[in-house]
Enzyme design. Structure first.
Site, PDB file in Angstrom:
ATOM      1  N   HIS A  20      63.744  86.749  55.289  1.00 31.04           N
ATOM      2  CA  HIS A  20      65.005  87.023  54.580  1.00 31.04           C
ATOM      3  C   HIS A  20      66.075  87.497  55.568  1.00 31.04           C
ATOM      4  O   HIS A  20      67.228  87.081  55.486  1.00 31.04           O
ATOM      5  CB  HIS A  20      64.819  88.131  53.538  1.00 31.04           C
ATOM      6  CG  HIS A  20      63.896  87.801  52.406  1.00 31.04           C
ATOM      7  ND1 HIS A  20      62.888  88.650  52.001  1.00 31.04           N
ATOM      8  CD2 HIS A  20      63.829  86.722  51.582  1.00 31.04           C
ATOM      9  CE1 HIS A  20      62.256  88.113  50.972  1.00 31.04           C
ATOM     10  NE2 HIS A  20      62.786  86.939  50.710  1.00 31.04           N
ATOM     11  N   LYS A  44      59.050  90.949  35.337  1.00 27.31           N
ATOM     12  CA  LYS A  44      58.096  91.113  36.438  1.00 27.31           C
ATOM     13  C   LYS A  44      57.634  92.551  36.579  1.00 27.31           C
ATOM     14  O   LYS A  44      58.255  93.476  36.090  1.00 27.31           O
ATOM     15  CB  LYS A  44      58.757  90.667  37.747  1.00 27.31           C
ATOM     16  CG  LYS A  44      58.749  89.163  37.927  1.00 27.31           C
ATOM     17  CD  LYS A  44      59.178  88.847  39.341  1.00 27.31           C
ATOM     18  CE  LYS A  44      59.236  87.353  39.600  1.00 27.31           C
ATOM     19  NZ  LYS A  44      59.828  87.078  40.917  1.00 27.31           N
ATOM     20  N   ARG A  93      61.542  77.239  53.556  1.00 26.51           N
ATOM     21  CA  ARG A  93      60.529  77.424  54.589  1.00 26.51           C
ATOM     22  C   ARG A  93      59.775  76.135  54.878  1.00 26.51           C
ATOM     23  O   ARG A  93      59.556  75.753  56.010  1.00 26.51           O
ATOM     24  CB  ARG A  93      59.522  78.501  54.154  1.00 26.51           C
ATOM     25  CG  ARG A  93      60.069  79.893  54.169  1.00 26.51           C
ATOM     26  CD  ARG A  93      59.163  80.833  53.449  1.00 26.51           C
ATOM     27  NE  ARG A  93      58.983  80.405  52.066  1.00 26.51           N
ATOM     28  CZ  ARG A  93      58.378  81.100  51.131  1.00 26.51           C
ATOM     29  NH1 ARG A  93      57.840  82.258  51.426  1.00 26.51           N
ATOM     30  NH2 ARG A  93      58.291  80.654  49.897  1.00 26.51           N
ATOM     31  N   SER A 132      56.972  87.109  50.538  1.00 31.33           N
ATOM     32  CA  SER A 132      56.866  88.491  50.037  1.00 31.33           C
ATOM     33  C   SER A 132      55.496  88.709  49.419  1.00 31.33           C
ATOM     34  O   SER A 132      54.905  89.792  49.570  1.00 31.33           O
ATOM     35  CB  SER A 132      57.954  88.765  48.993  1.00 31.33           C
ATOM     36  OG  SER A 132      59.212  88.752  49.604  1.00 31.33           O
TER      37      SER A 132
HETATM   38  O1  PNS Z   1      63.328  85.360  45.567  1.00 31.19           O
HETATM   39  P1  PNS Z   1      63.124  84.505  44.343  1.00 31.19           P
HETATM   40  O2  PNS Z   1      62.284  85.251  43.307  1.00 31.19           O
HETATM   41  O3  PNS Z   1      62.529  83.156  44.685  1.00 31.19           O
HETATM   42  O4  PNS Z   1      64.587  84.260  43.705  1.00 31.19           O
HETATM   43  C1  PNS Z   1      64.746  83.499  42.529  1.00 31.19           C
HETATM   44  C2  PNS Z   1      66.183  83.543  41.988  1.00 31.19           C
HETATM   45  C3  PNS Z   1      66.696  84.960  41.928  1.00 31.19           C
HETATM   46  C4  PNS Z   1      67.088  82.733  42.882  1.00 31.19           C
HETATM   47  C5  PNS Z   1      66.169  82.884  40.567  1.00 31.19           C
HETATM   48  O5  PNS Z   1      65.077  83.388  39.863  1.00 31.19           O
HETATM   49  C6  PNS Z   1      67.429  83.163  39.767  1.00 31.19           C
HETATM   50  O6  PNS Z   1      68.505  82.805  40.146  1.00 31.19           O
HETATM   51  N1  PNS Z   1      67.267  83.811  38.593  1.00 31.19           N
HETATM   52  C7  PNS Z   1      68.356  84.184  37.728  1.00 31.19           C
HETATM   53  C8  PNS Z   1      68.264  83.442  36.392  1.00 31.19           C
HETATM   54  C9  PNS Z   1      68.948  82.095  36.453  1.00 31.19           C
HETATM   55  O7  PNS Z   1      70.097  81.968  36.776  1.00 31.19           O
HETATM   56  N2  PNS Z   1      68.189  81.034  36.119  1.00 31.19           N
HETATM   57  C10 PNS Z   1      68.727  79.681  36.077  1.00 31.19           C
HETATM   58  C11 PNS Z   1      68.273  78.857  37.268  1.00 31.19           C
HETATM   59  S1  PNS Z   1      66.638  78.268  36.971  1.00 31.19           S
END
Ligand code: PNS
Length: 177
Positions: A20, A44, A93, A132
């Site tokens: 990150h 979560k 990645r 993570s």
């Molecule tokens: O680090 P992560 O958990 O892979 O991040 C995921 C993230 C935060 C990018 C994604 O879960 C997100 O944007 N969630 C907010 C809800 C949303 O907007 N969902 C619509 C897109 S599927």
């Protein structure tokens, strides 16, 4: 290089890894402002609370003057709109990330009527293996995570798992369950 305006780097950051940090440094050099934002996902069961993750990110980026740290809940496209941003940053990645990331990026484009785009930075090879969840798993067995996270973050992770400060003995030595 001419910098673009504001970009958002969203994620769970539970915990913040060197992968990150690599993306944060590189994105911060491309945009006038980088808004690193922690998803507040109530479903979560996180290792760190959202405010702990925000504080860790603030400490880790304190020398990067154009990085702001925040948290958000709800849809990312709404959060992007509230912050006058059209650009989302994500790290890629390996090919295994691609399906998931493509789906989110395309969904966000549709939800925002084409306003919000996702820019992918390929993670530097030395961090390509990092996630993570593997950091959490290694730390939960008191394994060595010094190559995965910043030292002060490692300390906080070990404390969460009840292994004193900065202790990184291997699971074979310490943890027989
Ligand atoms: O680090 P992560 O958990 O892979 O991040 C995921 C993230 C935060 C990018 C994604 O879960 C997100 O944007 N969630 C907010 C809800 C949303 O907007 N969902 C619509 C897109 S599927």
């Amino acid at each position: 290089m001419n910098k673009m305006n504001v970009a958002i780097y969203p994620g769970s950051f539970d915990p913040l890894t060197l992968g990150h940090m690599d993306v944060i440094h590189r994105a911060a050099s491309m945009f006038n402002t980088l808004l690193v934002s922690v998803l507040n996902n109530k479903e979560k069961c996180p290792l760190f609370s959202v405010s702990e993750r925000v504080n860790i990110l603030k400490e880790a980026t304190k020398e990067l003057t154009n990085v702001r740290v925040d948290s958000f809940s709800g849809l990312l496209v709404n959060y992007a709109r509230e912050n006058d941003t059209r650009v989302i940053i994500r790290g890629l990645r390996a090919i295994t990330d691609f399906d998931y990331e493509l789906q989110i990026a395309q969904t966000n484009r549709i939800l925002s009527n084409g306003e919000v785009d996702t820019v992918f930075l390929t993670t530097s090879l030395e961090y390509a293996y990092l996630s993570s969840s593997s950091v959490r798993q290694i730390a939960s067995f008191n394994g060595d995570i010094s190559m995965c996270v910043l030292p002060f973050v490692a300390e906080q992770i070990y404390q969460k798992y009840g292994f004193g400060s900065g202790n990184s003995k291997s699971s074979q030595e310490e943890h027989h369950e």
